[in-house]
Motif scaffolding. Structure first.
Motif, short mmCIF file in Angstrom:
data_model
loop_
_atom_site.label_atom_id
_atom_site.label_comp_id
_atom_site.label_asym_id
_atom_site.label_seq_id
_atom_site.Cartn_x
_atom_site.Cartn_y
_atom_site.Cartn_z
N PRO A 136 -3.25 7.71 22.50
CA PRO A 136 -3.65 8.73 21.51
C PRO A 136 -2.98 10.09 21.76
O PRO A 136 -2.53 10.38 22.86
CB PRO A 136 -5.18 8.83 21.72
N ASP A 137 -2.93 10.89 20.68
CA ASP A 137 -2.22 12.19 20.72
C ASP A 137 -2.64 13.07 21.90
O ASP A 137 -1.82 13.75 22.48
CB ASP A 137 -2.51 12.99 19.43
N ASP A 138 -3.92 13.07 22.22
CA ASP A 138 -4.40 14.03 23.25
C ASP A 138 -4.36 13.43 24.65
O ASP A 138 -4.85 14.04 25.61
CB ASP A 138 -5.83 14.47 22.92
N ASP A 139 -3.77 12.26 24.78
CA ASP A 139 -3.68 11.62 26.11
C ASP A 139 -2.57 12.30 26.93
O ASP A 139 -1.47 12.49 26.43
CB ASP A 139 -3.36 10.14 25.92
N GLU A 140 -2.91 12.69 28.15
CA GLU A 140 -1.94 13.39 29.02
C GLU A 140 -0.66 12.58 29.22
O GLU A 140 0.37 13.12 29.58
CB GLU A 140 -2.58 13.68 30.38
N ARG A 141 -0.71 11.31 28.99
CA ARG A 141 0.49 10.47 29.23
C ARG A 141 1.50 10.60 28.08
O ARG A 141 2.63 10.13 28.20
CB ARG A 141 0.08 9.01 29.42
N ARG A 142 1.08 11.22 26.98
CA ARG A 142 1.98 11.36 25.83
C ARG A 142 3.12 12.31 26.18
O ARG A 142 2.90 13.46 26.57
CB ARG A 142 1.24 11.93 24.62
#
Ligand code: 6PG
Length: 266
Positions: free
Chosen positions: A97-103
Motif C-alpha cells: 500500500p501507498d503508506d507502506d515504508e517499503r514503497r
C-alpha cells in the motif's frame, strides 16, 4: 644521462578502474560521487529539455540514491534543474500500500515531489495494487513518449542501484521478469529469488532503450558483489545487472572507493 627532473605538470597515472561494461567513474566518498552524478544528471536534463522540451527520468528506490535525491533538492548548484519540464517515473516498486515504508515511491515522493516543482501530472508512481498495473504503466510510458521522433521515444535517464545478489531494478537472478516477452516494458515479478514482496519492474527492453543509464554503487557491503562481477562475471541470468546493456545509450557506473574492490583514483 642525468635523471630527468620530474615534470611538475605530469599527471599522476590513474590507478586501474574496475573492469565493468560501459564507463566507470570512481570517487573517494559518496559525497564526491554525488557531486559527479548530480552534475551529469543536470547536463542530461538540460540537453533533453533543449532538444525535446521535456526530460523523462526514471529513479530506483533503495538506500543508495537517497542522499543523491536529497542533494538534488538542497544544492544551490542545482537550483535551475528543469523540474517543471521533468517527468518522474519509477524503475521498480514493491506491491504494498501507498503508506507502506517499503514503497520506493514514498521515499522518492517525500524527498523530490514535496520539495520540487514537478507538476503533479508529471509524477508517475507505479500502480502496483492494480491487477493490470504493469500494462497500465506501460501504456502511460508509451503515451508520454510516443509523440517524440523515432529513436527518441525512450526514457532519457535511468538511475539504477545494485543489490549484493547482483539484481537491479526488481530484476532478480533467475527470476521470471528476466525473460519478459518481447515488447513488454513493465512486468510484475515474483519467485524464490525475488526479495518479497511481489514487485513491479521495468524490463530490460525498457532499460536498454534508455539514452543514459547510471548505476550507483557505494559502500563496503557492495565490494564483494562488484568483485565477483569483475573477477568472474556470471551469466546475466545469474547477475541481472549485466543484462543492462543500453542499445544506443550510455551506461555509466558511479562507484565510491568503499565499493571498489580496487580503490579508484578517489
Ligand atoms: C529496490 C531497488 C533496488 C535497489 C537495490 C540496491 O526496489 O530495492 O530499486 O533495485 O536499487 O536493491 O538497494 P540499496 O541501494 O538499498 O543497496
Amino acid at each position: 644521462m642525468p635523471d630527468r627532473a620530474p615534470d611538475p605538470y605530469e599527471l599522476a597515472p590513474e590507478p586501474p578502474k574496475p573492469a565493468l561494461p560501459g564507463e566507470v567513474l570512481v570517487r573517494a566518498t559518496p559525497d564526491e560521487l554525488i557531486d559527479a552524478i548530480a552534475a551529469d544528471l543536470l547536463f542530461q536534463a538540460r540537453s533533453c529539455v533543449r532538444a525535446f522540451g521535456d526530460f523523462h527520468l526514471a529513479l530506483s528506490g533503495g538506500s543508495t540514491p537517497e542522499p543523491l535525491y536529497a542533494r538534488l533538492m538542497y544544492d544551490p548548484r542545482l537550483r535551475d534543474f528543469p523540474w517543471k519540464k521533468t517527468h518522474l517515473w519509477q524503475v521498480d516498486e514493491r506491491c504494498v500500500p501507498d503508506d507502506d515504508e517499503r514503497r520506493n515511491w514514498k521515499m522518492i515522493g517525500d524527498i523530490l515531489l514535496d520539495h520540487s516543482d514537478i507538476p503533479r501530472d508529471q509524477a508517475h508512481p507505479m500502480p502496483v495494487l492494480e491487477s493490470d498495473g504493469d500494462l497500465r504503466y506501460e501504456g502511460d510510458l508509451r503515451a508520454n513518449l510516443e509523440w517524440r521522433e523515432r529513436g527518441h521515444d525512450r526514457l532519457d535517464y535511468v538511475l539504477l542501484g545494485m543489490g549484493p545478489d547482483l539484481h537491479t531494478a526488481s530484476l532478480f537472478p533467475d527470476s521470471p521478469a528476466l525473460a519478459a516477452p518481447a515488447g513488454r516494458l513493465v512486468v510484475f515479478n515474483e519467485g524464490p529469488t525475488v526479495v518479497p514482496p511481489r514487485r513491479m519492474t521495468l524490463t530490460y527492453e525498457m532499460l536498454n532503450a534508455a539514452r543514459f543509464v547510471s548505476v550507483m554503487v557505494t559502500g563496503p557491503a557492495k565490494r564483494d558483489a562488484l568483485g565477483r562481477l569483475i573477477a568472474d562475471p556470471p551469466a546475466p541470468e545469474h547477475a541481472p545487472i549485466l543484462g543492462v546493456q543500453p542499445l544506443g545509450g550510455t551506461l555509466r557506473w558511479y562507484l565510491d572507493d568503499d565499493a571498489c574492490p580496487t580503490p579508484g583514483p578517489g
